[in-house]
Enzyme design. Structure first.
Site, PDB file in Angstrom:
ATOM      1  N   ARG A 169       3.260 -11.686  -3.635  1.00  0.00           N
ATOM      2  CA  ARG A 169       2.669 -10.619  -4.450  1.00  0.00           C
ATOM      3  C   ARG A 169       3.400 -10.477  -5.782  1.00  0.00           C
ATOM      4  NH1 ARG A 169       0.563 -12.200  -0.993  1.00  0.00           N
ATOM      5  NH2 ARG A 169      -0.356 -11.234   0.841  1.00  0.00           N
ATOM      6  N   SER A 178      -3.690  -2.330  -0.681  1.00  0.00           N
ATOM      7  CA  SER A 178      -2.306  -2.248  -0.202  1.00  0.00           C
ATOM      8  C   SER A 178      -1.381  -1.813  -1.334  1.00  0.00           C
ATOM      9  CB  SER A 178      -1.855  -3.610   0.337  1.00  0.00           C
ATOM     10  OG  SER A 178      -2.668  -4.007   1.418  1.00  0.00           O
ATOM     11  N   GLU A 199       3.429  -2.997  -4.306  1.00  0.00           N
ATOM     12  CA  GLU A 199       2.678  -4.226  -4.558  1.00  0.00           C
ATOM     13  C   GLU A 199       1.833  -4.073  -5.810  1.00  0.00           C
ATOM     14  OE1 GLU A 199      -1.046  -6.541  -2.451  1.00  0.00           O
ATOM     15  OE2 GLU A 199       0.575  -5.848  -1.169  1.00  0.00           O
TER      16      GLU A 199
END
Length: 249
Positions: free
Chosen positions: A76, A150, A245
């Site tokens: 990420r 997320s 993230e």
């Protein structure tokens, strides 16, 4: 092009029988945003198919082609979130997809879904549809409830550190990944008591602790303050540090 909706691209490829990005179905955002954090889900990442990125330097308007290696893709992460953060506008990406491929169905949740529904995937569309169904069952629709998917990265620790944690938390969720142990951030957040919690106009989604939601009218600061409190709580309980993230601007 960079402004296209990512899931539209996945559907375009999958319905035409092109393998490579079907596991990345229904990830919110644009095609241009995908390489910024090397999007990934259900056992696949963008770097598995990325060839290059076309981008324009914001200050000079000069075009540059970044190879996959130059993008410095990580978990990420990419050069566009670090050294080049805010310096380039991604206008297009080049992917290598194939008409010949095999289903990537080893990820636990995906495998269980396919088995439960007696699906034997034969095409990228089969995988794409399964992933989309799983995501819809447990993730809020950004069109209805504001969210960025997320919010936190999973945590990676050395085996020795994990063994210490496992003594205190025998049921700790984990996976081996390239010599380290990956601990799902969702498990940490849920065990810290945050799943389903609401604070005014923001909160943690009731079905997926990894997703922070804006119930309407909340500011970015309110969401960030919630995220910081979650980080502090997990740090205090487990001694582990959660990292966002999302790209915070």
């Amino acid at each position: 092009m960079g402004g296209e909706i990512w899931h539209d691209l996945v559907e375009f490829a999958a319905t035409r029988g092109y393998w490579g990005i079907e596991n990345l179905s229904l990830i919110p955002g644009s095609v241009g945003a995908a390489p910024m954090q090397n999007i990934g889900a259900y056992g696949a990442e963008l770097r598995n198919t990325l060839v290059s990125v076309e981008a324009y330097e914001i200050d000079t308007s000069k075009k540059k082609i970044f190879t996959r290696e130059e993008c410095a893709l990580g978990y990420r992460d990419s050069i566009f979130k670090n050294e080049l953060k805010g310096k380039y506008f991604i206008s297009a990406v080049t992917l290598m997809l194939g008409k010949v491929g095999q289903p990537n169905a080893g990820y636990k949740v995906l495998k269980e879904y396919l088995e439960k529904n007696k699906i034997i995937p034969q095409s990228p569309k089969d995988i794409s549809d399964a992933v989309a169904a799983i995501r819809r069952s447990k993730l809020p629709d950004p069109k209805i409830i504001g969210n960025a998917g997320s919010f936190f990265k999973n945590v990676f620790v050395e085996k020795a550190e994990f063994q210490k944690l496992q003594k205190d938390y025998p049921d700790i969720s984990h996976f081996e990944d390239e010599g380290k142990i990956k601990i799902p951030a969702a498990w940490l957040i849920e065990r810290a008591g945050w799943k389903g919690q609401r604070r005014g106009k923001v909160g943690v989604h009731e079905k997926q602790a990894l997703v922070l939601v804006n119930y309407g009218g909340a500011s970015g600061r309110e969401l960030l303050e919630l995220a910081l409190d979650i980080i502090a709580s997990v740090q205090d309980k487990f001694g582990l540090t959660l990292t966002p993230e999302v790209n915070i601007v």
